[in-house]
Design an enzyme around this catalytic site. Structure first.
Site, PDB file in Angstrom:
ATOM      1  NE  ARG A 150      -3.519  -2.296   2.760  1.00 53.15           N
ATOM      2  CZ  ARG A 150      -3.214  -3.434   3.364  1.00 53.15           C
ATOM      3  NH1 ARG A 150      -1.999  -3.573   3.919  1.00 53.15           N
ATOM      4  NH2 ARG A 150      -4.064  -4.421   3.444  1.00 53.15           N
ATOM      5  CE  LYS A 174      -6.241  -0.691   4.750  1.00 48.83           C
ATOM      6  NZ  LYS A 174      -7.565  -0.951   4.141  1.00 48.83           N
ATOM      7  CG  HIS A 252      -5.007   0.916  -4.315  1.00 46.82           C
ATOM      8  ND1 HIS A 252      -4.329   0.839  -3.103  1.00 46.82           N
ATOM      9  CD2 HIS A 252      -6.022   0.023  -4.229  1.00 46.82           C
ATOM     10  CE1 HIS A 252      -4.937  -0.043  -2.333  1.00 46.82           C
ATOM     11  NE2 HIS A 252      -5.947  -0.554  -2.984  1.00 46.82           N
ATOM     12  NE  ARG A 255      -3.066  -3.311  -1.777  1.00 44.80           N
ATOM     13  CZ  ARG A 255      -2.594  -4.116  -0.824  1.00 44.80           C
ATOM     14  NH1 ARG A 255      -1.279  -4.279  -0.702  1.00 44.80           N
ATOM     15  NH2 ARG A 255      -3.402  -4.744   0.003  1.00 44.80           N
ATOM     16  CG  HIS A 278      -6.169  -8.669   0.737  1.00 46.16           C
ATOM     17  ND1 HIS A 278      -6.345  -9.083  -0.568  1.00 46.16           N
ATOM     18  CD2 HIS A 278      -6.012  -7.315   0.670  1.00 46.16           C
ATOM     19  CE1 HIS A 278      -6.303  -8.037  -1.379  1.00 46.16           C
ATOM     20  NE2 HIS A 278      -6.096  -6.956  -0.648  1.00 46.16           N
ATOM     21  CE1 TYR A 287      -6.256  -7.043  -7.522  1.00 45.01           C
ATOM     22  CE2 TYR A 287      -6.341  -8.187  -5.418  1.00 45.01           C
ATOM     23  CZ  TYR A 287      -6.157  -7.025  -6.148  1.00 45.01           C
ATOM     24  OH  TYR A 287      -5.879  -5.853  -5.492  1.00 45.01           O
TER      25      TYR A 287
END
Length: 310
Positions: A150, A174, A252, A255, A278, A287
């Site tokens: 990120r 995160k 992004h 990414r 994730h 994806y």
């Protein structure tokens, strides 16, 4: 005053208990301030608002044309605060507990072709006011594409994590969760070149009495490192320089390109989930749909039986 006390106390607790990311905290804070202002205009406040008030606020948000994802996040912010208020004894009920949100539309992420990524990387090598800028830009882009980080993870990367020509980088994502991401040879070479250049600059600064930065991409910004906004601007500049539509390019999308290109070359979803950081594999599964759409477009464009000859 009551609203500010509720919001600040709730956000402080979130940060302490869940180690929520700064960007998440800021978004929740903005959401709750907007709700507080709406309640004030309606002659109401956090302590006395009922379920109907929350529902009318959500209708107000929809009437403003806010995106579905934004409205879902606002309800999540309100629910979280009222759950906290109930646990703290500020209220004897939770007026938002039974409200169902608008949900989230899982739109397919925009991505880039391998050729477009190569053009961006080439632009990074040749675009910049100085040789130092070009070396830094190359390092930024090679790292982003090689790891799928990120943008916040990339610009705030500590230089200590990059010493010693590592094959893997430890990334803090995160919620403070850490993960290891492998580095490709081009990314390692670009990083080594930038560290050498960066250390020379740090030595000059040290001679001027300026303490060395702890960040790989140091800057004079308040954060101490290259800002997300500056990197966003930079990547648009590289798109123009590389002949790629700037509308398609954001940090992004690199990414997303990382993930879709891995999947197209045989990587499994679990591995990609780990590399991207994730929490839920359902986030990574999108994806597969991106790949399906690209394959479908490829067949319709090139298969002889897909052409309508009348």
């Amino acid at each position: 005053m009551q609203a500010m006390r509720w919001i600040s106390t709730y956000l402080d607790a979130q940060m302490a208990e869940m180690d929520a990311a700064d960007n998440t905290q800021s978004a929740y804070g903005r959401d709750l301030l907007d709700f507080a202002e709406w309640l004030t205009d309606a002659g109401q406040d956090f302590a006395h608002a009922a379920r109907g008030d929350v529902e009318r606020y959500l209708i107000h948000c929809e009437a403003q044309g806010l995106a579905q994802a934004t409205r879902a996040r606002r309800l999540s912010s309100i629910k979280g605060m009222y759950r906290f208020a109930f646990e703290e004894g500020w209220r004897t009920d939770n007026p938002a507990i039974q409200i169902r949100g608008p949900g989230r539309i899982k739109s397919l992420p925009k991505t880039l072709s391998v050729e477009e990524v190569e053009r961006l990387l080439e632009a990074a090598r040749s675009h910049g006011r100085s040789k130092s800028d070009r070396i830094r830009n190359t390092c930024l882009m090679e790292l982003l594409y090689a790891t799928g980080m990120r943008v916040t993870e990339l610009v705030s990367l500590p230089v200590s994590a990059t010493r010693g020509d590592p094959r893997m980088l430890l990334v803090r994502g995160k919620g403070g969760k850490e993960r290891m991401v492998p580095l490709s040879p081009p990314a390692r070479n670009a990083m080594a070149a930038w560290i050498e250049q960066r250390d020379k600059q740090a030595e000059v600064a040290r001679g001027e009495g300026i303490a060395p930065s702890k960040f790989l991409f140091a800057s004079k910004a308040k954060t101490g490192h290259l800002t997300r906004h500056r990197f966003y601007t930079l990547i648009k500049e590289l798109a123009v320089h590389g002949g790629v539509s700037p509308a398609k390019v954001t940090p992004h999308t690199l990414r997303h390109a990382f993930a879709t290109h891995l999947l197209a070359n045989g990587a499994d979803l679990r591995s990609i989930q780990t590399l991207l950081g994730h929490a839920d594999i359902s986030t990574t599964e999108i994806y597969t749909h991106v790949l399906e759409e690209r394959l479908k477009a490829l067949v319709l464009q090139h298969h002889p039986l897909a052409t309508d000859n009348g």
